[in-house]
Design an enzyme around this catalytic site. Structure first.
Site: not given
Length: 262
Positions: A43, A113, A147
């Site tokens: 990330e 994300k 994540c």
């Protein structure tokens, strides 16, 4: 398909932005030399993650900015697809984004994300709204998450139902949450019956990044082996077929009973 995962060391005080492209060039050469067709990085691999709002905004670039062009050139030079993360500037907002760049330098997927983690994300980033982002690579359908996204079972199941076979998850997981990498990620791969490449930073500090990058098969078992600075894993669609035959979760689902949780 053979994939390579790069778990870089996080060094406090070092500008990871300044030397990212030179380090990526070296790692891409190693991955290509190992026969990999895909290199996965963590990330925010282009800049580092825990930077604070001001520094993140300063380093943010648009999706078609010079960083993308530079990574595309590295991918084409080494004949290797690359997944990397960076702060994406889009008008007045910044997203926590990843790109999948194909081996010819073409950007084939961009994911923002969707599930932001605490103030560390919410104080800087705007959440994306497109959950299932996919591209074809090496005969497999590849999907992207970032994540915290994988900690929601719905996200992985949505990918499986949409045909994702390899789910790539750049992450920045810190201690003491090793449970996520050791237990939750294998469980996600097993229950949704797909490959997952979960790739993290590493730091030796007690509250730093815990490493534990892994590639897990649809049977919940780790597939990766260490090769120099990389984890290498070979993925075979036959393993998907076998896992879904032995444990037919997808075939045995009864979505009509699940209400809104479909």
């Amino acid at each position: 398909m053979r994939i390579a995962c790069w778990q870089p060391d996080w060094v406090a005080g070092r500008s990871h932005h300044d030397d990212f492209l030179s380090r990526l060039t070296e790692v891409a050469a190693a991955a290509s030399g190992a026969g990999a067709s895909l290199l996965v990085t963590p990330e925010m691999s282009a800049t580092g993650y825990h930077l604070g709002r001001a520094r993140t905004v300063e380093l943010a670039q648009p999706a078609d900015g010079p960083l993308t062009a530079a990574v595309a050139a590295i991918a084409a030079r080494h004949g290797l697809a690359i997944v990397y993360g960076w702060p994406e500037r889009a008008g007045d907002t910044v997203h926590n984004s990843v790109h999948l760049v194909d081996a010819d330098g073409t950007v084939t997927a961009r994911y923002r994300k969707t599930h932001l983690y605490g103030e560390i994300d919410r104080s800087v980033f705007t959440a994306g709204d497109d959950l299932v982002v996919q591209a074809k690579l090496g005969g497999l359908t590849v999907g992207l998450l970032v994540c915290y996204d994988i900690e929601f079972p719905e996200t992985v199941r949505a990918h499986t139902l949409a045909g994702t076979e390899l789910l790539v998850v750049p992450t920045a997981l810190v201690r003491p949450w090793e449970f996520v990498a050791r237990t939750l990620v294998p469980a996600r791969a097993f229950e949704s019956q797909l490959f997952i490449a979960y790739v993290n930073w590493h730091s030796p500090s007690p509250d730093g990044y815990c490493g534990l990058s892994t590639v897990v098969g649809p049977d919940g078992a780790a597939r990766a082996r260490q090769s120099g600075p990389l984890l290498i894993a070979d993925l075979d669609r036959d393993a998907l077929t076998a896992a879904r035959r032995v444990t037919p979760y997808l075939a045995d689902r009864r979505p009509g009973l699940y209400g809104g949780a479909r």
